[in-house]
Design an enzyme around this catalytic site. Structure first.
Site, PDB file in Angstrom:
ATOM      1  N   ASN A  47      69.664  62.223  49.199  1.00  0.00           N
ATOM      2  CA  ASN A  47      68.473  61.213  49.401  1.00  0.00           C
ATOM      3  C   ASN A  47      69.162  60.091  50.456  1.00  0.00           C
ATOM      4  O   ASN A  47      70.193  59.249  50.094  1.00  0.00           O
ATOM      5  CB  ASN A  47      68.189  60.308  48.401  1.00  0.00           C
ATOM      6  CG  ASN A  47      67.333  59.279  48.532  1.00  0.00           C
ATOM      7  OD1 ASN A  47      66.880  58.686  49.646  1.00  0.00           O
ATOM      8  ND2 ASN A  47      67.039  58.523  47.458  1.00  0.00           N
ATOM      9  N   TRP A  48      68.800  60.311  51.729  1.00  0.00           N
ATOM     10  CA  TRP A  48      69.576  59.515  52.604  1.00  0.00           C
ATOM     11  C   TRP A  48      69.357  57.963  52.576  1.00  0.00           C
ATOM     12  O   TRP A  48      69.963  57.195  53.493  1.00  0.00           O
ATOM     13  CB  TRP A  48      69.120  60.020  54.247  1.00  0.00           C
ATOM     14  CG  TRP A  48      70.061  61.096  54.569  1.00  0.00           C
ATOM     15  CD1 TRP A  48      70.643  61.955  53.519  1.00  0.00           C
ATOM     16  CD2 TRP A  48      70.014  61.930  55.877  1.00  0.00           C
ATOM     17  NE1 TRP A  48      71.010  63.117  54.313  1.00  0.00           N
ATOM     18  CE2 TRP A  48      70.778  63.068  55.567  1.00  0.00           C
ATOM     19  CE3 TRP A  48      69.618  61.351  57.055  1.00  0.00           C
ATOM     20  CZ2 TRP A  48      71.096  64.009  56.530  1.00  0.00           C
ATOM     21  CZ3 TRP A  48      69.959  62.263  57.952  1.00  0.00           C
ATOM     22  CH2 TRP A  48      70.473  63.477  57.878  1.00  0.00           C
ATOM     23  N   LYS A  49      68.219  57.520  52.008  1.00  0.00           N
ATOM     24  CA  LYS A  49      67.797  56.143  51.857  1.00  0.00           C
ATOM     25  C   LYS A  49      67.938  55.564  53.361  1.00  0.00           C
ATOM     26  O   LYS A  49      67.219  56.216  54.187  1.00  0.00           O
ATOM     27  CB  LYS A  49      68.774  55.495  50.994  1.00  0.00           C
ATOM     28  CG  LYS A  49      69.063  55.980  49.625  1.00  0.00           C
ATOM     29  CD  LYS A  49      69.743  55.343  48.612  1.00  0.00           C
ATOM     30  CE  LYS A  49      69.837  56.045  47.319  1.00  0.00           C
ATOM     31  NZ  LYS A  49      70.447  55.081  46.263  1.00  0.00           N
ATOM     32  N   HIS A 105      61.227  56.790  42.866  1.00  0.00           N
ATOM     33  CA  HIS A 105      62.851  56.403  42.707  1.00  0.00           C
ATOM     34  C   HIS A 105      63.030  54.863  42.332  1.00  0.00           C
ATOM     35  O   HIS A 105      62.017  53.799  42.423  1.00  0.00           O
ATOM     36  CB  HIS A 105      63.345  56.291  44.126  1.00  0.00           C
ATOM     37  CG  HIS A 105      65.029  56.408  44.199  1.00  0.00           C
ATOM     38  ND1 HIS A 105      65.563  55.095  44.036  1.00  0.00           N
ATOM     39  CD2 HIS A 105      65.724  57.417  44.408  1.00  0.00           C
ATOM     40  CE1 HIS A 105      66.960  55.314  43.998  1.00  0.00           C
ATOM     41  NE2 HIS A 105      67.026  56.562  44.192  1.00  0.00           N
ATOM     42  N   GLU A 135      64.736  52.564  43.123  1.00  0.00           N
ATOM     43  CA  GLU A 135      64.724  51.451  44.227  1.00  0.00           C
ATOM     44  C   GLU A 135      63.201  50.990  44.586  1.00  0.00           C
ATOM     45  O   GLU A 135      63.122  49.867  44.857  1.00  0.00           O
ATOM     46  CB  GLU A 135      65.585  52.027  45.376  1.00  0.00           C
ATOM     47  CG  GLU A 135      67.009  51.697  45.037  1.00  0.00           C
ATOM     48  CD  GLU A 135      67.922  52.969  45.793  1.00  0.00           C
ATOM     49  OE1 GLU A 135      67.648  53.231  46.758  1.00  0.00           O
ATOM     50  OE2 GLU A 135      69.212  52.864  45.337  1.00  0.00           O
ATOM     51  N   GLU A 147      67.843  59.660  36.977  1.00  0.00           N
ATOM     52  CA  GLU A 147      68.855  58.792  37.697  1.00  0.00           C
ATOM     53  C   GLU A 147      68.963  57.646  36.860  1.00  0.00           C
ATOM     54  O   GLU A 147      68.203  56.543  37.156  1.00  0.00           O
ATOM     55  CB  GLU A 147      68.239  58.405  38.832  1.00  0.00           C
ATOM     56  CG  GLU A 147      68.251  59.749  40.046  1.00  0.00           C
ATOM     57  CD  GLU A 147      68.161  59.247  41.334  1.00  0.00           C
ATOM     58  OE1 GLU A 147      69.050  59.886  42.240  1.00  0.00           O
ATOM     59  OE2 GLU A 147      67.548  58.449  41.621  1.00  0.00           O
ATOM     60  N   GLY A 185      74.694  53.941  42.913  1.00  0.00           N
ATOM     61  CA  GLY A 185      75.456  53.297  43.862  1.00  0.00           C
ATOM     62  C   GLY A 185      76.694  52.510  43.171  1.00  0.00           C
ATOM     63  O   GLY A 185      77.224  51.457  43.933  1.00  0.00           O
ATOM     64  N   SER A 228      75.951  58.336  41.315  1.00  0.00           N
ATOM     65  CA  SER A 228      77.270  58.353  41.698  1.00  0.00           C
ATOM     66  C   SER A 228      77.717  59.907  41.525  1.00  0.00           C
ATOM     67  O   SER A 228      78.908  59.833  41.025  1.00  0.00           O
ATOM     68  CB  SER A 228      78.025  57.144  40.731  1.00  0.00           C
ATOM     69  OG  SER A 228      77.614  56.097  41.254  1.00  0.00           O
TER      70      SER A 228
HETATM   71  P1  13P Z   1      74.074  57.461  44.679  1.00  0.00           P
HETATM   72  O1  13P Z   1      74.551  58.959  44.672  1.00  0.00           O
HETATM   73  O2  13P Z   1      74.720  56.457  45.855  1.00  0.00           O
HETATM   74  O3  13P Z   1      74.698  56.650  43.347  1.00  0.00           O
HETATM   75  O4  13P Z   1      72.628  57.100  44.826  1.00  0.00           O
HETATM   76  C1  13P Z   1      71.835  57.909  43.998  1.00  0.00           C
HETATM   77  C2  13P Z   1      70.605  57.934  44.299  1.00  0.00           C
HETATM   78  O5  13P Z   1      69.865  56.956  44.155  1.00  0.00           O
HETATM   79  C3  13P Z   1      69.970  59.154  44.569  1.00  0.00           C
HETATM   80  O6  13P Z   1      68.532  58.913  44.880  1.00  0.00           O
END
Ligand code: 13P
Length: 276
Positions: free
Chosen positions: A9-11, A95, A97, A172, A178, A217
């Site tokens: 997931n490149w966000k 997600h 976020e 998640e 993160g 993570s």
């Molecule tokens: P991280 O791997 O940076 O913790 O992010 C996970 C994530 O939100 C994948 O969708």
């Protein structure tokens, strides 16, 4: 037997130039893995580039969300049918976020899942609790609530599409995203088993087939311990997806774990998990 699935997931990251170099490195290294499906979910504007670069590769691509609407006066929204035109196989939905920005309730996320399925996409539906919810002993209850609309809210036709397009669930925990603080393999396994058991209540056969991936993570150093757990079928990676060596390493670890699971005698059947 379920293949492992590793998705980046490149966000909100990337540029045409950076993507080109990262995707080229992934293509060179991820063409001969057995038992692992790989994908990257990029910002919408780069889907065209992903399609051009990855169409002859073993790596699939997808979006990070789709609209809950088909079309209309919805400025900035992008529909599932639109992203499907760019050859996407997957779309992340729900997600944390997105949920945190209050744009996505469970109901809205479920509508997005429906639109993804009707466009022939595989939704990667994300669930997970916050640190306060876990500390308050509410983790399973929160995830249960997030899963309820999917398990019981989809009518038979939609559920059949979820099976047809191999819907994926991503566990998640919000506190692990993160932060560098991943869930322990036992914590994650317990939740994955719980999610699988919920699905088994509606459809025992699908419960043995559906992939439940872990995100939060995940890194080359913890991938082996997490991905070798019986109900963890791969990973959804944030930070590690942006570093070619890390992503490739995690995909290789997934292949190793898959090989070990295939060598095991019997795949485990979903067991009831108590909410206590
Ligand atoms: P991280 O791997 O940076 O913790 O992010 C996970 C994530 O939100 C994948 O969708």
């Amino acid at each position: 037997m379920r293949n492992q699935l590793v998705v980046g997931n490149w966000k909100l990251h990337g540029s045409l130039l950076e993507n080109q170099s990262l995707l080229n490195l992934l293509k060179q290294s991820l063409h001969d893995l057995h038992g692992v499906d790989t994908a990257v979910c990029l910002p919408y504007v780069y889907l065209f580039q992903a399609q051009a670069m990855l169409q002859d590769s073993a790596i699939a691509w997808g979006a990070q969300n789709v609209s809950q609407f088909t079309e209309g006066a919805y400025t900035s929204c992008v529909s599932a049918a639109m992203v499907a035109e760019f050859g996407c196989r997957y779309s992340i939905v729900g997600h944390s976020e997105r949920r945190a920005l209050k744009l996505e309730s469970n109901q809205v996320a479920t509508k997005r899942v429906l639109h993804a399925l009707h466009a022939g996409l595989t939704p990667i539906f994300c669930v997970g609790e916050t640190v306060d919810e876990r500390d308050g002993g509410m983790a399973e209850l929160i995830v249960k609530n997030q899963m309820l609309n999917i398990v019981y809210g989809l009518d038979d036709e939609a559920f059949a599409l979820a099976k047809k397009f191999n819907m994926v669930i991503a566990y998640e925990p919000v506190w692990a995203i993160g932060t560098g603080q991943h869930a322990s393999p036992e914590q994650a396994q317990r939740m994955h088993a719980f999610i699988r058991w919920m699905i088994a209540e509606r459809d025992p056969e699908f419960a043995t087939q559906i992939r439940i991936v872990y995100g939060g993570s995940l890194s080359p150093s913890n991938a082996q311990s997490l991905l070798s757990m019986p109900d963890i079928d791969g990973g959804l990676l944030g930070r590690a997806a942006l570093v070619a060596e890390d992503f490739i390493q995690i995909c290789r670890t997934a292949a190793l774990c898959q090989h070990q699971k295939q060598s095991a005698v019997e795949p485990p059947t979903p067991q009831p998990v108590s909410l206590a």
